[in-house]
Scaffold this motif. Structure first.
Motif, mmCIF file in Angstrom:
data_model
loop_
_atom_site.group_PDB
_atom_site.id
_atom_site.type_symbol
_atom_site.label_atom_id
_atom_site.label_comp_id
_atom_site.label_asym_id
_atom_site.label_seq_id
_atom_site.Cartn_x
_atom_site.Cartn_y
_atom_site.Cartn_z
ATOM 1 N N VAL A 157 -98.148 81.067 -32.629
ATOM 2 C CA VAL A 157 -99.240 82.312 -33.128
ATOM 3 C C VAL A 157 -100.128 82.926 -31.997
ATOM 4 O O VAL A 157 -101.078 83.524 -31.979
ATOM 5 N N LEU A 158 -101.149 81.850 -31.446
ATOM 6 C CA LEU A 158 -101.965 81.285 -30.736
ATOM 7 C C LEU A 158 -101.140 82.275 -29.653
ATOM 8 O O LEU A 158 -102.091 82.734 -28.480
ATOM 9 N N ALA A 159 -100.347 81.990 -28.774
ATOM 10 C CA ALA A 159 -99.924 82.151 -27.944
ATOM 11 C C ALA A 159 -98.608 83.171 -27.386
ATOM 12 O O ALA A 159 -97.893 83.580 -26.210
ATOM 13 N N GLY A 160 -98.349 83.546 -28.555
ATOM 14 C CA GLY A 160 -96.812 84.415 -28.443
ATOM 15 C C GLY A 160 -97.143 85.550 -27.975
ATOM 16 O O GLY A 160 -95.844 86.032 -27.490
ATOM 17 N N ALA A 203 -95.205 86.989 -37.122
ATOM 18 C CA ALA A 203 -95.989 87.120 -38.388
ATOM 19 C C ALA A 203 -94.459 86.066 -39.095
ATOM 20 O O ALA A 203 -94.640 85.032 -40.136
ATOM 21 N N VAL A 204 -93.466 85.288 -37.927
ATOM 22 C CA VAL A 204 -92.947 84.448 -39.246
ATOM 23 C C VAL A 204 -93.188 82.874 -38.843
ATOM 24 O O VAL A 204 -93.854 82.640 -39.931
ATOM 25 N N SER A 231 -93.764 85.984 -22.394
ATOM 26 C CA SER A 231 -92.637 87.537 -21.668
ATOM 27 C C SER A 231 -91.367 87.318 -22.839
ATOM 28 O O SER A 231 -91.295 86.949 -24.011
ATOM 29 N N THR A 232 -90.239 88.653 -22.195
ATOM 30 C CA THR A 232 -89.133 88.484 -23.804
ATOM 31 C C THR A 232 -88.594 87.241 -23.384
ATOM 32 O O THR A 232 -87.797 86.550 -24.283
ATOM 33 N N ALA A 233 -88.376 86.731 -22.423
ATOM 34 C CA ALA A 233 -86.990 86.650 -22.114
ATOM 35 C C ALA A 233 -88.149 84.572 -23.159
ATOM 36 O O ALA A 233 -87.117 83.892 -23.489
ATOM 37 N N PRO A 256 -81.071 88.881 -33.535
ATOM 38 C CA PRO A 256 -81.101 88.631 -31.751
ATOM 39 C C PRO A 256 -82.022 89.768 -31.571
ATOM 40 O O PRO A 256 -82.897 89.447 -31.015
ATOM 41 N N SER A 257 -82.095 91.355 -32.178
ATOM 42 C CA SER A 257 -82.400 92.303 -31.977
ATOM 43 C C SER A 257 -84.256 91.546 -32.432
ATOM 44 O O SER A 257 -85.077 92.705 -31.970
ATOM 45 N N LEU A 258 -84.418 90.738 -33.374
ATOM 46 C CA LEU A 258 -85.592 90.563 -33.624
ATOM 47 C C LEU A 258 -86.703 89.563 -32.820
ATOM 48 O O LEU A 258 -87.704 89.079 -33.004
ATOM 49 N N GLN A 259 -85.670 88.680 -32.346
ATOM 50 C CA GLN A 259 -86.245 87.776 -30.771
ATOM 51 C C GLN A 259 -86.758 88.147 -30.716
ATOM 52 O O GLN A 259 -87.037 87.042 -29.896
ATOM 53 N N VAL A 260 -87.331 89.449 -30.097
ATOM 54 C CA VAL A 260 -88.083 89.778 -28.646
ATOM 55 C C VAL A 260 -88.713 90.741 -29.274
ATOM 56 O O VAL A 260 -89.354 91.250 -28.396
ATOM 57 N N ARG A 261 -89.366 90.744 -30.446
ATOM 58 C CA ARG A 261 -90.362 91.686 -31.516
ATOM 59 C C ARG A 261 -91.663 90.877 -31.441
ATOM 60 O O ARG A 261 -91.626 90.070 -32.418
ATOM 61 N N ARG A 262 -92.369 91.286 -30.973
ATOM 62 C CA ARG A 262 -93.246 90.215 -31.025
ATOM 63 C C ARG A 262 -94.283 89.996 -32.242
ATOM 64 O O ARG A 262 -94.346 89.225 -33.043
#
Length: 349
Positions: free
Chosen positions: A194-197, A283-284, A201-203, A272-278
């Motif tokens: 939450v604080l650093a996400g 929120a999770v 970067s995407t990876a 997988p497609s949601l793993q790179v959506r900040r």
């Protein structure tokens, strides 16, 4: 930030005054609320210490990303330690094994007694305080990490037994401390995201999500195994602990915990497609933080009168939240990770 700290100081002062008044007028409602919120809040600094010590042993980019957030969590330890003091003050409203009237017959009285409980609380405070100072200093963490993790594992597990499991002195579970420790690490990791996400970067974000998913599965596995063992053994003493937590409104809370503490995060983090959506990842992570707090309510509050419980819960949340802002965001806490010149660490990703 100075303005935010001033606002936090005002909120903490008002909440503390309200809790003092509640302790005088309705202590039977205040101290369970204080315990529920305080036990959840202790998971943040303890889980942050565990993650920082693990990273000192293994290395990895994830720890470098979360390093400022983990230091922030450890810096809230001075807020969590007074929670133990508040529990001690209101212990007679919480723990039936302290009643001297002889209505509770215990076979584990050698462990559940006032002098032993006070001694263990003092031991926890000293051990956590020393480990917290070592972690914040950040020097030679790799050397103290093995012993530090052992000490932290034992003290956090036994603290969970003392604080919440002993509310029912007849209930016994060998997995209870493990479940609490796994929940604390999951809570600290989720707060870190939450604080650093948003800065990752995407990876890096994808790697953090995979670790968060693994911690979620670990916590759910341990918690489910405890339930499965109790259900399979079908002992009246153990079943009686789950009874008030699975009936009525608390039964609905239990279903929400299953759905929102495991199933929904697992599904969302596994796509997988949601793993790179900040926004989704943050929120999770925030959902997991909230559900860990709700789970502590579910552990502590069932079986107690709820008519006057809302105000003490809100006051406790306000105090711990505002006091954490004061402790975590004081000058010198937000220190970026200093890479260690060690060839062995270069192999870890």
């Amino acid at each position: 930030m100075n303005r935010a700290r001033r606002v936090a100081l005002l909120v903490a002062a008002v909440a503390l005054a309200g809790m003092v008044a509640s302790a005088i007028r309705m202590p039977a409602a205040l101290f369970p609320a204080w315990l529920a919120v305080g036990a959840a809040w202790l998971g943040w600094p303890l889980g942050s210490m565990a993650l920082l010590l693990v990273h000192a042993l293994t290395g990895g980019r994830w720890g470098e990303i979360l390093h400022p957030a983990l230091r922030t969590g450890i810096a809230t330890l001075p807020v969590g330690l007074p929670a133990l003091g508040g529990v001690m003050l209101g212990a007679r409203y919480l723990y039936p094994w302290l009643h001297p009237d002889g209505t509770v017959v215990l076979t584990n009285g050698f462990y559940l007694n006032a002098p032993a409980a006070l001694a263990r609380a003092a031991l926890y405070g000293v051990a956590w305080g020393v480990l917290g100072l070592i972690c914040l200093r950040g020097r030679d963490l790799g050397r103290v990490a093995p012993a530090g993790l052992i000490v932290l594992g034992f003290t956090s597990g036994f603290a969970a037994i003392d604080l919440t499991e002993s509310l029912d002195p007849h209930f016994s579970s060998s997995a209870y401390g493990l479940v609490a420790s796994a929940g604390a690490v999951l809570l600290a990791f989720a707060v870190g995201i939450v604080l650093a996400g948003m800065q990752a970067s995407t990876a890096e974000l994808r790697d953090l999500v995979r670790l968060l998913l693994g911690l979620t599965v670990l916590w759910a596995y341990l918690d489910f195994m405890q339930f499965l063992i109790v259900w399979q053994s079908n002992l009246p003493v153990e079943a009686a602990w789950y009874g008030p937590r699975l009936r009525g409104g608390w039964g609905m809370v239990a279903l929400c915990l299953v759905g929102l503490h495991f199933i929904a995060p697992f599904v969302l983090l596994a796509i997988p497609s949601l793993q790179v959506r900040r926004p989704v990842v943050v929120a999770v992570a925030a959902l997991l933080v909230g559900m860990e707090v709700v789970r502590n309510f579910w552990l502590v509050l069932p079986g107690r009168t709820s008519a006057h419980m809302v105000l003490p819960v809100l006051l406790s949340l306000a105090f711990f939240g505002s006091a954490s802002v004061l402790a975590a965001f004081r000058p010198g806490m937000q220190v970026p990770f200093a890479p260690c010149r060690d060839a062995r660490r270069d192999a870890h990703v």
